[in-house]
Scaffold this active site. Sequence first.
Site, PDB file in Angstrom:
ATOM      1  N   HIS A  71       0.837  -1.190   0.000  1.00  0.00           N
ATOM      2  CA  HIS A  71       0.000   0.000   0.000  1.00  0.00           C
ATOM      3  C   HIS A  71       0.878   1.247   0.000  1.00  0.00           C
ATOM      4  CE1 HIS A  71      -3.938  -2.031   1.594  1.00  0.00           C
ATOM      5  NE2 HIS A  71      -3.435  -2.622   0.519  1.00  0.00           N
TER       6      HIS A  71
ATOM      7  N   GLU B  54       1.340   3.756   1.986  1.00  0.00           N
ATOM      8  CA  GLU B  54       2.091   4.089   3.195  1.00  0.00           C
ATOM      9  C   GLU B  54       3.332   3.209   3.337  1.00  0.00           C
ATOM     10  OE1 GLU B  54      -2.361   4.451   4.299  1.00  0.00           O
ATOM     11  OE2 GLU B  54      -1.086   3.410   2.845  1.00  0.00           O
TER      12      GLU B  54
ATOM     13  N   ALA C 283     -26.198   3.020 -35.499  1.00  0.00           N
ATOM     14  CA  ALA C 283     -26.077   2.177 -36.693  1.00  0.00           C
ATOM     15  C   ALA C 283     -27.021   2.716 -37.757  1.00  0.00           C
ATOM     16  CB  ALA C 283     -26.427   0.722 -36.383  1.00  0.00           C
TER      17      ALA C 283
ATOM     18  N   SER D  46     -22.345  -0.096 -38.786  1.00  0.00           N
ATOM     19  CA  SER D  46     -21.976   0.889 -37.757  1.00  0.00           C
ATOM     20  C   SER D  46     -20.494   1.198 -37.727  1.00  0.00           C
ATOM     21  CB  SER D  46     -22.410   0.382 -36.371  1.00  0.00           C
ATOM     22  OG  SER D  46     -21.762  -0.833 -36.057  1.00  0.00           O
TER      23      SER D  46
ATOM     24  N   TRP E   2     -17.201   2.757 -39.495  1.00  0.00           N
ATOM     25  CA  TRP E   2     -16.947   3.345 -38.183  1.00  0.00           C
ATOM     26  C   TRP E   2     -17.690   4.674 -38.111  1.00  0.00           C
ATOM     27  CZ3 TRP E   2     -14.753   0.445 -34.627  1.00  0.00           C
ATOM     28  CH2 TRP E   2     -13.902  -0.583 -35.009  1.00  0.00           C
TER      29      TRP E   2
ATOM     30  N   THR F  22     -25.642  -7.742 -29.104  1.00  0.00           N
ATOM     31  CA  THR F  22     -24.429  -7.087 -29.606  1.00  0.00           C
ATOM     32  C   THR F  22     -23.354  -8.116 -29.918  1.00  0.00           C
ATOM     33  OG1 THR F  22     -24.869  -5.024 -28.422  1.00  0.00           O
ATOM     34  CG2 THR F  22     -22.574  -5.486 -28.992  1.00  0.00           C
TER      35      THR F  22
ATOM     36  N   LEU G 298     -13.950  -7.064 -27.552  1.00  0.00           N
ATOM     37  CA  LEU G 298     -14.028  -6.512 -26.191  1.00  0.00           C
ATOM     38  C   LEU G 298     -12.669  -6.517 -25.497  1.00  0.00           C
ATOM     39  CD1 LEU G 298     -17.431  -7.933 -24.857  1.00  0.00           C
ATOM     40  CD2 LEU G 298     -16.958  -5.742 -25.960  1.00  0.00           C
TER      41      LEU G 298
ATOM     42  N   GLU H 226     -21.212  -1.373 -22.658  1.00  0.00           N
ATOM     43  CA  GLU H 226     -21.020  -1.019 -24.063  1.00  0.00           C
ATOM     44  C   GLU H 226     -22.073  -1.652 -24.954  1.00  0.00           C
ATOM     45  OE1 GLU H 226     -17.322  -1.286 -25.933  1.00  0.00           O
ATOM     46  OE2 GLU H 226     -16.176  -0.331 -24.354  1.00  0.00           O
TER      47      GLU H 226
ATOM     48  N   LEU I 217     -29.716  -2.810 -23.908  1.00  0.00           N
ATOM     49  CA  LEU I 217     -28.985  -2.944 -22.656  1.00  0.00           C
ATOM     50  C   LEU I 217     -28.795  -1.579 -21.992  1.00  0.00           C
ATOM     51  CD1 LEU I 217     -27.615  -5.196 -20.951  1.00  0.00           C
ATOM     52  CD2 LEU I 217     -25.461  -4.475 -21.987  1.00  0.00           C
TER      53      LEU I 217
END
Length: 344
Positions: free
Chosen positions: A55, A57, A169, A175, A177, A203, A211, A274, A279
């Site tokens: 940590h 500290e 889209a 979609s 880009w 999706t 992903l 995403e 969703l």
Amino acid sequence: MDTRAAVERDAMRRALDLARRGPGHGPNPRVGCVLLGADGRVLGEGWHRGAGTPHAEVAALADARERGADVRGATAVVTLEPCDHTGRTGPCSVALLAAGIARAVVAVPDPNPVAGGGAARLRAAGVDVATGVEEDAGRALLRPWLLAVGRGRPFVTLKTAATLDGRVAAADGTSRWITSPESRAHAHALRAEMDALVVGTGTALADDPALTARTPDGELAAHQPLRVVVGTRDLPAGGRLAGPGGEVLHLRIRDPRAVLAALHEREVRRVLVEGGPTLAAAFLSAGLVDEVHAYVAPVLLGAGRPAVADLGARTITDALRLRTRDVQRLGPDVLVVADIEEAG
């Protein structure tokens, strides 16, 4: 403001800068620590580099030892209350006491019932403890972690990438880009800050996403978030999700609350949703989105899928209104970052 207070505030700002070097993902918060001598001189510095590492500290104490500094009677300036819990590492409160620290200056109290209590231990041992120094800046840095711990669920960011008229889209489903390379690079950097990415089976089946989080040169980033697919339909065996990247978790459920509960059990603190319009609407309607990152491209389609499905608003007064926190130019695009919890 007296001289000591000014020195400690400067040290706290430095500690916050150190904390930002730590990862935004993982179960632990970003924390920085600066050790000051009686004359205000910096004796050691440290920050938390991720789960299982020392940590802040303890890292600062180690840095002081390497410098040959004597920390007995020193002041520990820490962005988050020192922990009082033995987990992957020992309690920072005990480490500070063993080192002979005489004063502790803290920005934010630790809300975690498991790890909190370090300030009380230090005070009980005779250490002078001051809290609330640069607290607003500390809370801003720790916001996702603080909300995740306080609510018992991950902090949720909803990401959209849409045309100027709100389409993700075209009418034929294409979609790629909509947004620019600059926006996509920024989105990949955002992914690398997350513990998990969440999409729906719709999706996953329609777009076949990998992903993954990637660097600007297209390589896999050092940290890969958990890849979560929500829904009852089977995933294709040979899709891009089967390729390199984070672990794939298929949750055959549709309830956003159940999704977050399952991820909380895995110590997931930050989630990036995403998925498509359905969703997005499900998480928004359930009140489970904390912030929105909306990438907007100067493109007009006039038809096609909207960024968010029906939220049930039948009049303008029913609209879900957000508070803009930041606006960035990314090549030809604009990124709008907005909070939901503070709306109203």
